[in-house]
Design a protein around this motif. Structure first.
Motif, short mmCIF file in Angstrom:
data_model
loop_
_atom_site.label_atom_id
_atom_site.label_comp_id
_atom_site.label_asym_id
_atom_site.label_seq_id
_atom_site.Cartn_x
_atom_site.Cartn_y
_atom_site.Cartn_z
N PHE A 169 0.81 -1.22 0.00
CA PHE A 169 0.00 0.00 0.00
C PHE A 169 0.85 1.27 0.00
O PHE A 169 0.58 2.20 -0.77
N GLY A 170 1.84 1.33 0.87
CA GLY A 170 2.64 2.55 0.96
C GLY A 170 3.38 2.86 -0.33
O GLY A 170 3.47 4.03 -0.75
N VAL A 171 3.91 1.84 -1.00
CA VAL A 171 4.65 2.05 -2.25
C VAL A 171 3.69 2.49 -3.36
O VAL A 171 4.05 3.30 -4.23
N ALA A 172 2.47 1.96 -3.33
CA ALA A 172 1.49 2.29 -4.38
C ALA A 172 0.72 3.57 -4.10
O ALA A 172 -0.07 4.00 -4.95
N LEU A 173 0.94 4.20 -2.95
CA LEU A 173 0.11 5.34 -2.54
C LEU A 173 0.19 6.50 -3.54
O LEU A 173 -0.84 7.02 -4.00
N ILE A 174 1.40 6.94 -3.89
CA ILE A 174 1.53 8.07 -4.81
C ILE A 174 1.03 7.72 -6.20
O ILE A 174 0.29 8.51 -6.80
N PRO A 175 1.38 6.56 -6.78
CA PRO A 175 0.78 6.20 -8.07
C PRO A 175 -0.75 6.15 -8.03
O PRO A 175 -1.42 6.55 -8.98
N LEU A 176 -1.31 5.68 -6.91
CA LEU A 176 -2.76 5.64 -6.76
C LEU A 176 -3.33 7.05 -6.74
O LEU A 176 -4.34 7.35 -7.39
#
Length: 416
Positions: free
Chosen positions: A32-39
């Motif tokens: 989740f944390g790694v995907a937060l900005i792309p999301l």
């Protein structure tokens, strides 16, 4: 006198529980944390709304957790855990197909959140306790070691680069499908033991029903617990520490990027935090055995404050990695230590009830504080005030649990 457990089969059940717990927690929190900005960029929303997904999953875990034990008794661990895997896999497929942020939030709240209850830490811990009845503490620690919290952050960014967010979520769904053959081999307990009975014995801290807890001689009713100031003190500290752990999982990578660290290196911080959680989950029981639940939690809170302050004071990768190490170990140590403290203060027969009430009572903090951290960051344009609030809160929690540790354990009337 019962026959000794078949050691090989018991270890296989421990392995199955370990794999289930790791896929549940590693996929949900590790990515989740790694995907937060792309999301955030894909759907054009603020940091607060983008980070709401994992908070919704945690909220669903808290709401559904009190129903887990009755459901295990009714349908058994294997059916519950297989069902949880299928439900969670469907959630990641829905994420891959999501066309708006509403679908993303629904996927995290319902199928993924319920899936975490179905095959995550609680049923995996019960499975371990059922097969290692004579000494469940180390088994519970081993089954809860979140190894995938190290690996998933490392592969998340490459998966996003190759296939976008959809590619990432489909890969996570495929990992769930690969887990199913292992889950189908789950046997609830040896000798047809009733899983619900073993569940009470399997949680660390159970051994204190011997005149040292509020629950001595009988189960403490929910009404009696809710009337105890001690209960609400434990809830306040537990809620803050769990919320801080969720904030770390959700925002650490974005924080590192804000501090000028490349995205790949920021993902490494999440992997370091995940690796430390492996040690923290197993070491928590050892710390509690030496210090008791209250003092162990005070030390965990103080260490968490120190880790966040280290992040605040530097912009270099390795000091930040050291801070992440401390934060990860502390975050994973909270639940086992809370279980021990609840066992010390309320007794074995009330432990399942106490943990269920803790989950419900801490929902406002677990659900509200992580998105609020994102909103505060958006308002100020920096994570600095967020980190300072976390440090102050953890120092307060350390003082609270130290005070709780000094309150004499006394007997109280018990009601079934």
């Amino acid at each position: 006198m019962s026959a000794p457990l078949p050691a090989g089969r018991a270890r296989m059940m421990l392995l199955r529980g370990f794999l289930c717990q790791n896929v549940a927690i590693g996929c949900a929190f590790g990515s989740f944390g790694v995907a937060l900005i792309p999301l955030q960029e894909k759907f054009g929303v603020g940091r607060g709304l983008a980070s709401l997904g994992i908070a919704l999953a945690v909220m669903m875990m808290g709401l559904a957790a009190p129903l887990a034990a009755p459901l295990i008794n009714r349908i058994g661990l294997r059916a519950m855990m297989v069902g949880g895997i299928v439900m969670s896999a469907a959630g990641y497929v829905l994420l891959a197909l999501a066309s708006n942020i509403g679908m993303v939030l629904f996927a995290y709240a319902v199928p993924i959140g319920l899936g975490l209850v179905g095959f995550g830490p609680l049923p995996s811990t019960v499975l371990a306790g059922n097969w290692f009845r004579s000494n469940p503490g180390p088994a519970a620690g081993l089954v809860n070691m979140p190894v995938l919290m190290v690996l998933v952050p490392l592969v998340t960014l490459p998966l996003i680069r190759e296939g976008g967010l959809s590619g990432l979520y489909l890969a996570l769904a495929a990992l769930h499908v690969a887990l199913l053959p292992f889950a189908f081999g789950i046997v609830d307990a040896p000798e047809d033991e009733v899983a619900g009975t073993a569940a009470i014995r399997s949680v660390p801290g159970h051994h204190n029903d011997n005149g040292t807890g509020l629950g001595t001689g009988g189960a403490v009713s929910a009404t009696t617990m809710l009337g105890q100031p001690l209960f609400w003190g434990i809830v306040l500290g537990s809620g803050i520490l769990h919320a801080v752990g969720i904030i770390a999982s959700s925002h650490l990578v974005a924080f590192g990027i804000e501090r000028g660290i490349a995205a790949g290196q920021a993902s490494l911080l999440a992997a370091v935090m995940g690796g430390a959680s492996v040690v923290g989950a197993f070491g928590s029981g050892l710390l509690c055995a030496r210090l008791g639940g209250g003092r162990a939690l005070a030390l965990i809170a103080a260490g968490t404050a120190t880790g966040w302050m280290a992040l605040f004071l530097t912009q270099s990768l390795w000091p930040m990695a050291l801070g992440s190490l401390v934060i990860g170990a502390g975050g994973a140590a909270v639940f086992p230590a809370i279980s021990v403290l609840a066992g010390e203060r309320f007794g074995a027969r009330s432990l399942t009830r106490a943990l269920g009430l803790f989950g419900l009572a801490t929902l406002p903090m677990n659900f509200g504080l992580p998105p609020l951290a994102g909103v505060l960051r958006d308002m100020v344009g920096s994570y600095d005030p967020v980190v300072l609030v976390i440090v102050a809160a953890c120092i307060g929690v350390a003082a609270l649990y130290f005070a709780i540790s000094r309150v004499p354990v006394r007997l109280a009337p018990t009601l079934a």
